[in-house]
Motif scaffolding. Sequence first.
Motif, PDB file in Angstrom:
ATOM      1  N   VAL A  91       0.483  -1.283   0.034  1.00  0.00           N
ATOM      2  CA  VAL A  91      -0.141  -0.248   0.145  1.00  0.00           C
ATOM      3  C   VAL A  91       1.328   1.379   0.036  1.00  0.00           C
ATOM      4  O   VAL A  91       2.084   1.204   0.554  1.00  0.00           O
ATOM      5  N   ARG A 118      -0.501  -5.644  -5.493  1.00  0.00           N
ATOM      6  CA  ARG A 118      -0.336  -4.299  -4.711  1.00  0.00           C
ATOM      7  C   ARG A 118      -2.372  -3.724  -4.670  1.00  0.00           C
ATOM      8  O   ARG A 118      -3.020  -3.708  -4.627  1.00  0.00           O
ATOM      9  N   ASN A 119      -2.186  -1.674  -3.528  1.00  0.00           N
ATOM     10  CA  ASN A 119      -3.841  -1.988  -3.598  1.00  0.00           C
ATOM     11  C   ASN A 119      -3.914  -1.056  -4.881  1.00  0.00           C
ATOM     12  O   ASN A 119      -4.777  -0.661  -5.284  1.00  0.00           O
ATOM     13  N   GLU A 168      -7.359   5.687   0.607  1.00  0.00           N
ATOM     14  CA  GLU A 168      -6.666   3.581   0.281  1.00  0.00           C
ATOM     15  C   GLU A 168      -5.615   3.147   0.869  1.00  0.00           C
ATOM     16  O   GLU A 168      -5.771   1.639   1.028  1.00  0.00           O
ATOM     17  N   THR A 169      -4.678   3.861   1.548  1.00  0.00           N
ATOM     18  CA  THR A 169      -3.468   3.355   2.592  1.00  0.00           C
ATOM     19  C   THR A 169      -4.603   2.004   2.993  1.00  0.00           C
ATOM     20  O   THR A 169      -4.118   0.554   3.528  1.00  0.00           O
ATOM     21  N   TYR A 179      -6.649  -0.560   2.189  1.00  0.00           N
ATOM     22  CA  TYR A 179      -5.976  -1.864   1.924  1.00  0.00           C
ATOM     23  C   TYR A 179      -5.384  -2.453   2.585  1.00  0.00           C
ATOM     24  O   TYR A 179      -5.456  -3.743   2.661  1.00  0.00           O
ATOM     25  N   ALA A 180      -4.596  -1.593   4.126  1.00  0.00           N
ATOM     26  CA  ALA A 180      -3.938  -2.889   4.941  1.00  0.00           C
ATOM     27  C   ALA A 180      -5.087  -2.736   5.503  1.00  0.00           C
ATOM     28  O   ALA A 180      -4.941  -4.317   5.923  1.00  0.00           O
ATOM     29  N   HIS A 226       4.512  -0.605   3.455  1.00  0.00           N
ATOM     30  CA  HIS A 226       3.896   1.121   3.531  1.00  0.00           C
ATOM     31  C   HIS A 226       4.339   1.594   2.824  1.00  0.00           C
ATOM     32  O   HIS A 226       5.602   2.181   3.206  1.00  0.00           O
TER      33      HIS A 226
END
Length: 364
Positions: free
Chosen positions: A209, A237-238, A279-280, A283-284, A297
């Motif tokens: 992410v 990947r996100n 989004e980070t 999706y984490a 990250h």
Amino acid sequence: MRKITFPHMGNLFIIGKALFEELGFEVVIPPYNNKSALEIGKRLSPEFICLPFKLNMGNFIQAIEMGADTIVIFGGCGPCRFGYYGALEKEILKDLGYDVEMIVIEPLFYGLMNFLEQVSKIFARKNIASVLKRVYRLAKKIDGIEKKVHFLRPREMVKGSVDKIYEKFRNEAIKVYGIDQMERLVDTTNVLLDNLYIVNEKVRKIGIVGEIYTIIDSFSSLNIEKILGEMGCEVERNLYISQWIDIHLIYPIFKRKDPIVKRYSKDVMPVLIGGHARETISYAKYFAAQKYDGILHIFPLTCMPEIIAKSVLNGIKNQINIPILHVVIDEVDSDVGIKTRLEAFLDLIEARSEKVERGLLSWD
């Protein structure tokens, strides 16, 4: 005839090249992101601006020297400096004496009329809807190639065979013309990848992410995806380029949101703070719910939205409950240092998994 260029970001050059050639423009592709482009960008950019800006400037100077007279770049919104890229880059190029037109296509956040006004400077063709539909399909196919490469790398029987096919695909993409030829190249590459011999072993799954440029562009991320694949890890990947198109160009038209972001962000970051911070975080949490072994990250030094996302992730680490490695990228990093950090991170994951298997630690 206009000679159009645009900045590199992973496989964006393949999609952009096919699109603009289909619209009748000559396309100038600068060399892949490399140390030379970065050095040019460092020399011309504000010292503390983020890494993608510096690489953009290097791309533009190299493309102009190759004959480009028009630069196309997307804009941004929210408290992220990407929204200032176009205006600042235009002023720097003007001060350097370069006579080029810069077209900044702002996202739909700023309104449909503003978006259409900028787009009309390029897409003045009656069949534009058909062309955009075909190039969107191409973007999905290219992202499919990347996902297949991520799956196959840790499983390939003959080491290096996946990357040999993938690099040939990227190099051939510069030579072919238009959407149809590019789609045929994608289809051929898919066949080659599908015919590789693989070993059906259990592999670690790592979710990636972070800031979109540094996770998509292999030079910026110090080839982290490739290194992890060689270490026996499948990565996901996100964000991919076609997802960026969905989030910024398609979803706003139909008033939709990314379903994963909608589900996982509402309790920790319900509003947009710029960049892809939501989004980070979303999706984490999603990767953790899907029982991934770890999360990387990745973001450039001084990236404001991702610094906030890092703080949020640290605040909910007990809720996520899987190892997270924060990787901050700047122009002085090297893949040697990142390999050492990744090896230590995978050792941590291995030790944690052994404790889980022995009942000494729970994933829940």
